[in-house]
Design a protein around this motif. Sequence first.
Motif, PDB file in Angstrom:
ATOM      1  N   VAL A 199       0.846  -1.189   0.000  1.00 23.58           N
ATOM      2  CA  VAL A 199       0.000   0.000   0.000  1.00 23.58           C
ATOM      3  C   VAL A 199       0.882   1.240   0.000  1.00 23.58           C
ATOM      4  O   VAL A 199       1.864   1.321   0.735  1.00 23.58           O
ATOM      5  CB  VAL A 199      -0.927  -0.006   1.241  1.00 23.58           C
ATOM      6  N   SER A 200       0.533   2.203  -0.816  1.00 23.95           N
ATOM      7  CA  SER A 200       1.282   3.453  -0.859  1.00 23.95           C
ATOM      8  C   SER A 200       0.925   4.296   0.364  1.00 23.95           C
ATOM      9  O   SER A 200      -0.197   4.767   0.504  1.00 23.95           O
ATOM     10  CB  SER A 200       0.944   4.213  -2.136  1.00 23.95           C
ATOM     11  N   ARG A 201       1.877   4.453   1.257  1.00 24.12           N
ATOM     12  CA  ARG A 201       1.624   5.186   2.506  1.00 24.12           C
ATOM     13  C   ARG A 201       1.392   6.661   2.254  1.00 24.12           C
ATOM     14  O   ARG A 201       0.625   7.302   2.958  1.00 24.12           O
ATOM     15  CB  ARG A 201       2.795   4.983   3.446  1.00 24.12           C
ATOM     16  N   GLY A 202       2.061   7.189   1.249  1.00 23.27           N
ATOM     17  CA  GLY A 202       1.884   8.609   0.929  1.00 23.27           C
ATOM     18  C   GLY A 202       0.464   8.942   0.520  1.00 23.27           C
ATOM     19  O   GLY A 202      -0.062   9.995   0.877  1.00 23.27           O
ATOM     20  N   LYS A 203      -0.157   8.032  -0.216  1.00 26.15           N
ATOM     21  CA  LYS A 203      -1.543   8.270  -0.622  1.00 26.15           C
ATOM     22  C   LYS A 203      -2.479   8.318   0.581  1.00 26.15           C
ATOM     23  O   LYS A 203      -3.372   9.155   0.652  1.00 26.15           O
ATOM     24  CB  LYS A 203      -2.010   7.178  -1.584  1.00 26.15           C
ATOM     25  N   PHE A 204      -2.247   7.424   1.540  1.00 26.80           N
ATOM     26  CA  PHE A 204      -3.112   7.410   2.713  1.00 26.80           C
ATOM     27  C   PHE A 204      -2.860   8.599   3.629  1.00 26.80           C
ATOM     28  O   PHE A 204      -3.787   9.088   4.278  1.00 26.80           O
ATOM     29  CB  PHE A 204      -2.974   6.090   3.467  1.00 26.80           C
TER      30      PHE A 204
END
Length: 85
Positions: free
Chosen positions: A24-29
């Motif tokens: 999962v892309s942490r930056g997106k969250f």
Amino acid sequence: VVPYIAAFIFTPVLGVIMSANRNVSRGKFILISSFCFLATHLMFALIPNCYECILSIIPLITLGLCFSVFATIIVPSIPIFINDE
């Protein structure tokens, strides 16, 4: 008290989901939770002052959910940025 209860409920659930999805892309969250905080504070500003209204609980629950998403992503990210030295 309501945001803390919402965070208490949502954080373990989101933690399991995020740890199951390692790619999962942490930056997106982080970005999603930031916009969620913004939307929540706009809801606080736009809801009229009504002490008998149940409508004011929605931003409080949303605030707890935003904090859960933020905490679930940011706490496991700390070892990535800190060196072992």
